[in-house]
Design a protein around this motif. Structure first.
Motif, short mmCIF file in Angstrom:
data_model
loop_
_atom_site.label_atom_id
_atom_site.label_comp_id
_atom_site.label_asym_id
_atom_site.label_seq_id
_atom_site.Cartn_x
_atom_site.Cartn_y
_atom_site.Cartn_z
N LEU A 98 0.89 -1.20 -0.01
CA LEU A 98 0.04 0.04 -0.01
C LEU A 98 0.85 1.35 -0.03
N LEU A 99 2.09 1.19 0.93
CA LEU A 99 2.75 2.44 0.70
C LEU A 99 3.53 2.76 -0.27
N ARG A 100 3.93 1.54 -0.98
CA ARG A 100 4.61 1.82 -2.24
C ARG A 100 3.74 2.38 -3.28
N HIS A 101 2.74 1.68 -3.36
CA HIS A 101 1.54 2.34 -4.39
C HIS A 101 1.19 3.74 -4.16
N GLU A 102 0.87 4.14 -2.76
CA GLU A 102 0.63 5.46 -2.51
C GLU A 102 2.07 6.47 -2.85
N ILE A 103 3.08 6.06 -2.67
CA ILE A 103 4.26 6.80 -2.82
C ILE A 103 4.49 6.95 -4.61
N ARG A 104 3.91 5.96 -5.30
CA ARG A 104 4.10 5.91 -6.91
C ARG A 104 2.93 6.88 -7.09
N LEU A 105 1.94 6.83 -6.54
CA LEU A 105 0.88 7.72 -7.23
C LEU A 105 1.25 9.17 -6.90
N GLU A 106 1.93 9.57 -5.63
CA GLU A 106 2.37 10.67 -5.23
C GLU A 106 3.59 11.28 -6.18
N ARG A 107 4.47 10.50 -6.54
CA ARG A 107 5.24 10.84 -7.52
C ARG A 107 4.76 11.34 -8.90
N GLU A 108 3.80 10.49 -9.23
CA GLU A 108 3.15 10.77 -10.53
C GLU A 108 2.39 12.11 -10.58
N LYS A 109 1.84 12.25 -9.39
CA LYS A 109 1.27 13.72 -9.29
C LYS A 109 2.21 14.73 -9.22
N ARG A 110 3.36 14.55 -8.78
CA ARG A 110 4.12 15.78 -8.58
C ARG A 110 4.98 15.93 -9.90
N GLN A 111 5.10 14.89 -10.71
CA GLN A 111 5.66 14.84 -12.09
C GLN A 111 4.54 15.49 -13.10
N ALA A 112 3.45 15.18 -12.86
CA ALA A 112 2.18 15.92 -13.45
C ALA A 112 2.47 17.55 -13.30
#
Length: 71
Positions: free
Chosen positions: A54-68
């Motif tokens: 779950l944490l790795r999934h949320e970290i990935r989503l947060e990275r994608e959000k920041r890149q966008a």
């Protein structure tokens, strides 16, 4: 575990409260703390695995959000 809140509650049982104010830093610190609890044999394998996934999934989503946001 299905939510970040559940992970926070698990950490709270061991006296760990995490709030830095930066979601990415919070998630990464939670991951580190979960790994420590598991290596100390304080949490079950199933709890460890679900929390890390779950944490790795949320970290990935947060990275994608920041890149966008930077585009």
């Amino acid at each position: 575990m299905k939510t970040i809140y559940e992970i926070q509650q698990l950490l709270k049982r061991f006296g760990t409260f995490i709030y830095i104010g930066d979601r990415m830093a919070d998630l990464e610190l939670m991951e580190t703390e979960i790994k420590e609890l598991y290596s100390s044999q304080l949490i079950e394998t199933a709890d460890f695995q679900s929390a890390i996934m779950l944490l790795r999934h949320e970290i990935r989503l947060e990275r994608e959000k920041r890149q966008a946001e930077t585009r």
